[in-house]
Scaffold this motif. Structure first.
Motif, short mmCIF file in Angstrom:
data_model
loop_
_atom_site.label_atom_id
_atom_site.label_comp_id
_atom_site.label_asym_id
_atom_site.label_seq_id
_atom_site.Cartn_x
_atom_site.Cartn_y
_atom_site.Cartn_z
N ILE A 159 0.85 -1.19 0.00
CA ILE A 159 0.00 0.00 0.00
C ILE A 159 0.88 1.24 0.00
O ILE A 159 1.81 1.33 0.79
CB ILE A 159 -1.00 -0.02 1.18
N ALA A 177 1.02 5.71 -1.49
CA ALA A 177 0.44 6.86 -2.16
C ALA A 177 1.54 7.50 -3.01
O ALA A 177 2.67 7.61 -2.54
CB ALA A 177 -0.10 7.87 -1.14
N ILE A 217 6.17 12.76 3.48
CA ILE A 217 5.26 12.75 2.33
C ILE A 217 4.94 14.20 1.98
O ILE A 217 4.43 14.94 2.83
CB ILE A 217 3.98 11.96 2.69
N MET A 245 -5.11 9.31 4.19
CA MET A 245 -4.78 8.77 5.52
C MET A 245 -5.93 7.89 6.01
O MET A 245 -5.71 6.79 6.53
CB MET A 245 -4.54 9.92 6.50
N PHE A 299 -5.80 4.67 4.06
CA PHE A 299 -4.72 3.81 4.56
C PHE A 299 -5.14 3.16 5.87
O PHE A 299 -4.99 1.96 6.09
CB PHE A 299 -3.44 4.64 4.77
N THR A 357 10.66 4.27 7.38
CA THR A 357 9.22 4.57 7.43
C THR A 357 8.77 4.62 8.89
O THR A 357 8.02 5.51 9.28
CB THR A 357 8.41 3.53 6.64
N SER A 376 9.60 7.80 10.20
CA SER A 376 8.84 8.91 9.60
C SER A 376 7.44 9.05 10.22
O SER A 376 6.77 10.05 9.99
CB SER A 376 8.68 8.71 8.10
N PRO A 406 4.54 9.97 12.58
CA PRO A 406 4.33 10.89 13.70
C PRO A 406 4.24 10.09 15.00
O PRO A 406 3.70 8.97 14.99
CB PRO A 406 3.00 11.56 13.37
N LEU A 410 1.61 1.86 14.95
CA LEU A 410 0.23 1.92 14.46
C LEU A 410 -0.59 1.09 15.43
O LEU A 410 -0.25 -0.05 15.71
CB LEU A 410 0.13 1.35 13.04
N PRO A 411 -1.67 1.67 15.95
CA PRO A 411 -2.37 1.01 17.05
C PRO A 411 -3.10 -0.26 16.62
O PRO A 411 -3.46 -0.41 15.45
CB PRO A 411 -3.37 2.08 17.51
N MET A 438 3.86 -1.42 4.08
CA MET A 438 3.50 0.00 4.01
C MET A 438 4.68 0.92 3.73
O MET A 438 4.62 2.13 4.03
CB MET A 438 2.77 0.42 5.28
N TYR A 444 9.19 -1.80 -0.75
CA TYR A 444 8.24 -2.18 -1.80
C TYR A 444 8.95 -2.99 -2.90
O TYR A 444 8.43 -4.01 -3.36
CB TYR A 444 7.62 -0.94 -2.45
N THR A 473 -2.70 4.85 -4.04
CA THR A 473 -3.41 6.12 -4.14
C THR A 473 -2.62 7.00 -5.10
O THR A 473 -1.41 7.21 -4.89
CB THR A 473 -3.49 6.82 -2.77
#
Ligand SMILES: CCc1nc(N)nc(N)c1OCCCOc1ncccc1N1CCC(C(F)(F)F)CC1
Length: 165
Positions: A10, A12, A25, A33, A36, A51, A54, A56, A62-63, A102, A108, A121
Motif C-alpha cells: 500500500i 500513495a 510525504i 490517511m 490507509f 518509514t 517517519s 508521527p 500503528l495502534p 506500508m 516495496y 493512491t
C-alpha cells in the motif's frame, strides 16, 4: 505456519511516481490517511526502519496490530515494534493473512515478487521527491477508481487497485 496468501503493498504516489521527499510525504490528503487506516486497520503491518522513523509519534506504533520493522540492525528495538532482517522474514513472522507492507521504496521493491495485491493512491500533484514508487511488473491488472477532490485544497486523487489474475 502457513504463508500468508494475501500480501498487500500500500502506497500513495504522485502521477509521476513520487512517494516521498527527505523522509516525509510532500502533500496532505486526509482522505488518503483515512483510506490507509481503513485498509490496514487490525492487520499486521510491515515497514522499513526509515518509514517507522517517519511516523508521527502518536502513530508509532500503528495502534491495534503487529508492527514489524525491517532492519539489518539486529539489535534495533522500539516500543510496540518487532524487527526482522528482511521482508521475507517479516512475512514469515506474521504467518496470517492479510498482511500490509506500508513502505518505503526499498521495501516495496523487495516485496514486489511476493505481493498479491497493490493498493495505490494516485495524487494528481507535480512535486519533487527523492523516493519513487516501485515499478509495477507486467502481469498486474489495474482497476482505477474515479478521480475525487480532497476537501482540504481540492487536490485530485484516486484509488488504483492491482491484482494478479
Ligand atoms: C498515510 C500515508 C500513506 N498512505 C498510503 N496510501 N499508503 C501508505 N503506505 C502511507 O504511508 C503510511 C506511513 C506514513 O504514514 C504517515 N506519514 C505521515 C503522516 C501521517 C502518517 N500516517 C497517518 C495515518 C496513520 C493511521 F494510523 F491512522 F493509519 C498512520 C500514519
Amino acid at each position: 505456519m502457513s504463508a500468508p496468501h494475501f500480501v498487500g503493498l500500500i502506497w500513495a504516489q504522485t502521477t509521476a511516481g513520487v512517494i516521498g521527499d527527505a523522509g516525509s510525504i510532500p502533500w496532505h490528503v486526509p482522505e488518503d490517511m483515512a483510506h490507509f487506516k481503513s485498509k490496514t486497520a487490525e492487520h499486521p503491518v510491515i515497514m522499513g526502519r526509515k518509514t517507522w522513523d517517519s511516523l508521527p509519534a502518536k502513530f508509532r506504533p500503528l495502534p491495534g496490530r503487529r508492527n514489524i520493522v525491517v532492519t539489518r540492525n539486529s539489535s534495533w528495538t522500539a516500543d510496540g515494534a518487532e524487527n526482522a532482517p528482511s521482508v521475507a522474514d517479516a512475512v514469515a513472522l506474521v504467518g496470517e493473512s492479510p498482511v500490509w507492507i506500508m513502505g518505503g521504496g526499498e521495501i516495496y521493491r523487495s516485496a514486489m515478487d511476493i505481493a498479491t495485491h497493490l493498493e495505490v493512491t494516485e495524487v494528481d500533484l507535480d512535486v519533487e521527491g527523492d523516493t519513487k514508487a516501485p515499478e509495477i511488473p507486467d502481469g498486474w491488472v489495474a482497476t482505477a477508481g474515479e478521480w475525487q477532490s480532497s476537501r482540504v485544497d481540492g487536490t485530485r486523487f484516486r484509488w488504483v487497485e492491482y491484482g494478479k489474475p
